[in-house]
Write a protein that holds these residues in place. Structure first.
Motif, PDB file in Angstrom:
ATOM      1  N   ALA A  41     -24.643 -45.642  11.544  1.00 51.75           N
ATOM      2  CA  ALA A  41     -24.778 -45.853  10.102  1.00 51.75           C
ATOM      3  C   ALA A  41     -26.177 -45.525   9.598  1.00 51.75           C
ATOM      4  CB  ALA A  41     -24.438 -47.304   9.759  1.00 51.75           C
ATOM      5  N   ALA A  42     -27.123 -45.378  10.505  1.00 50.71           N
ATOM      6  CA  ALA A  42     -28.510 -45.166  10.116  1.00 50.71           C
ATOM      7  C   ALA A  42     -28.845 -43.711   9.792  1.00 50.71           C
ATOM      8  CB  ALA A  42     -29.439 -45.671  11.229  1.00 50.71           C
ATOM      9  N   LYS A  43     -27.949 -42.782  10.150  1.00 50.90           N
ATOM     10  CA  LYS A  43     -28.224 -41.366   9.905  1.00 50.90           C
ATOM     11  C   LYS A  43     -26.997 -40.680   9.311  1.00 50.90           C
ATOM     12  CE  LYS A  43     -31.872 -40.845  13.313  1.00 50.90           C
ATOM     13  NZ  LYS A  43     -32.422 -40.046  14.444  1.00 50.90           N
ATOM     14  N   GLU A  44     -27.252 -39.697   8.447  1.00 52.89           N
ATOM     15  CA  GLU A  44     -26.166 -39.044   7.723  1.00 52.89           C
ATOM     16  C   GLU A  44     -25.186 -38.328   8.647  1.00 52.89           C
ATOM     17  OE1 GLU A  44     -25.450 -35.951   3.980  1.00 52.89           O
ATOM     18  OE2 GLU A  44     -27.486 -36.361   4.695  1.00 52.89           O
ATOM     19  N   ILE A  45     -25.676 -37.569   9.630  1.00 54.07           N
ATOM     20  CA  ILE A  45     -24.801 -36.781  10.488  1.00 54.07           C
ATOM     21  C   ILE A  45     -23.830 -37.655  11.274  1.00 54.07           C
ATOM     22  CG2 ILE A  45     -26.498 -36.735  12.385  1.00 54.07           C
ATOM     23  CD1 ILE A  45     -23.916 -33.998  11.487  1.00 54.07           C
ATOM     24  N   SER A  46     -24.286 -38.832  11.709  1.00 53.39           N
ATOM     25  CA  SER A  46     -23.426 -39.717  12.501  1.00 53.39           C
ATOM     26  C   SER A  46     -22.550 -40.610  11.626  1.00 53.39           C
ATOM     27  CB  SER A  46     -24.265 -40.565  13.447  1.00 53.39           C
ATOM     28  OG  SER A  46     -25.371 -41.148  12.783  1.00 53.39           O
ATOM     29  N   ALA A  47     -23.041 -40.980  10.443  1.00 52.38           N
ATOM     30  CA  ALA A  47     -22.240 -41.811   9.532  1.00 52.38           C
ATOM     31  C   ALA A  47     -21.068 -41.028   8.958  1.00 52.38           C
ATOM     32  CB  ALA A  47     -23.117 -42.348   8.408  1.00 52.38           C
TER      33      ALA A  47
END
Length: 302
Positions: free
Chosen positions: A193-199
């Motif tokens: 949840a802390a980074k756009e690519i993984s969220a």
């Protein structure tokens, strides 16, 4: 004429007996209490756990000790031990020495619901890791570098967990024990949840993870219970947590063999209490979380 009659009766008897045997064998495969029921546990820091075992009351500890003879745990590739706390090196953050995660009350809930059943919990967890990176069944160095801290960029947690599971199942076989994998509890997602690519890719990656575990062990409908995250941190904190929370709900809603332990975003953490860091569940929070996981697994196995 008599001989023909008796021959006919004998044939009917043999046919009926064979079919009855087939039915009984089928039933034994579905619900044989002699099987060791295996539960898989995976995730990051809240699966690892930061509960203080000494904060449990005497009655709870007595209940845990009572079932520990038939509930065992293998944690991060370690040897199988009776269900209990693990040792914690005291620090400024957590000064206590007896630490536990959701496995304690998952095991307790399952064991008390099935008083004659043996259980083995196989847990792999590491704080500060992502499904996009370390937990990705389709791990690549590029993906790991995009989301993981440098010291964790070579860790492949999914592969390590599969190795843990296979080693433990092989050990059961050498003991002439049969087993049945009854599901997986997943508590992870804060780092994604802390980074756009993984969220933004969490839903797709979670579906891949579930399918990978099922395919690996040939259990097409293996129950899977998701613990919903509710922490806010990282550069993408404005959108990431809500995105991952929704992804978790959507995955659960899309598969009848997947369920979710829902959490609130109310920072009083009244549903699953936390430590002062507002991220990690305390003893009461871990107790409730484990109980919720256990109850969901029971329902999915009915």
């Amino acid at each position: 004429m008599k001989n023909y009659f008796y021959t006919f009766i004998l044939v009917i008897f043999i046919f009926t007996s064979c079919n009855t045997a087939k039915v009984d064998a089928s039933k034994s495969k579905i619900g044989n209490s002699k099987d060791v029921h295996v539960v898989l546990l995976a995730g990051q820091s809240n699966m690892q756990g930061a509960g203080n075992f000494d904060n449990l009351n005497a009655s709870e500890i007595e209940r845990i000790e009572k079932v520990s003879s038939r509930v065992s745990l293998s944690f991060n590739g370690g040897k199988v031990e009776p269900l209990s706390y693990y040792d914690n090196k005291p620090s400024e953050k957590y000064e206590f020495t007896k630490r536990f995660g959701p496995e304690i009350f998952i095991g307790l809930t399952l064991a008390e619901n099935n008083p004659n059943q043996e259980f083995l919990l196989i847990k792999r967890s590491q704080g500060g890791t992502a499904l996009y990176g370390a937990w990705n069944p389709n791990w690549t160095a590029e993906k790991a570098k995009a989301v993981e801290k440098e010291k964790k960029q070579k860790i492949q947690l999914y592969n390590l967990h599969i190795q843990d599971i296979k080693e433990n199942l092989k050990a059961l076989e050498t003991q002439n024990k049969t087993y049945k994998i009854i599901g997986l509890a997943w508590m992870q997602g804060e780092n994604d949840a802390a980074k756009e690519i993984s969220a933004t890719t969490y839903e797709e990656n979670l579906k891949i993870l579930i399918k990978s575990y099922r395919d690996e062990f040939g259990i097409i409908n293996m129950p899977f219970v998701i613990g919903q995250i509710n922490s806010r941190y990282g550069k993408y904190k404005a959108k990431g947590p809500a995105m991952v929370r929704k992804a978790m709900e959507d995955v659960a809603n899309s598969d009848k063999n997947v369920d979710i332990v829902k959490t609130t975003t109310d920072t009083s953490w009244s549903d699953y209490p936390k430590h002062m860091d507002n991220v990690h569940y305390n003893a009461e929070g871990q107790k409730r979380l484990g109980k919720a996981f256990g109850e969901k697994l029971i329902i999915l196995n009915k």
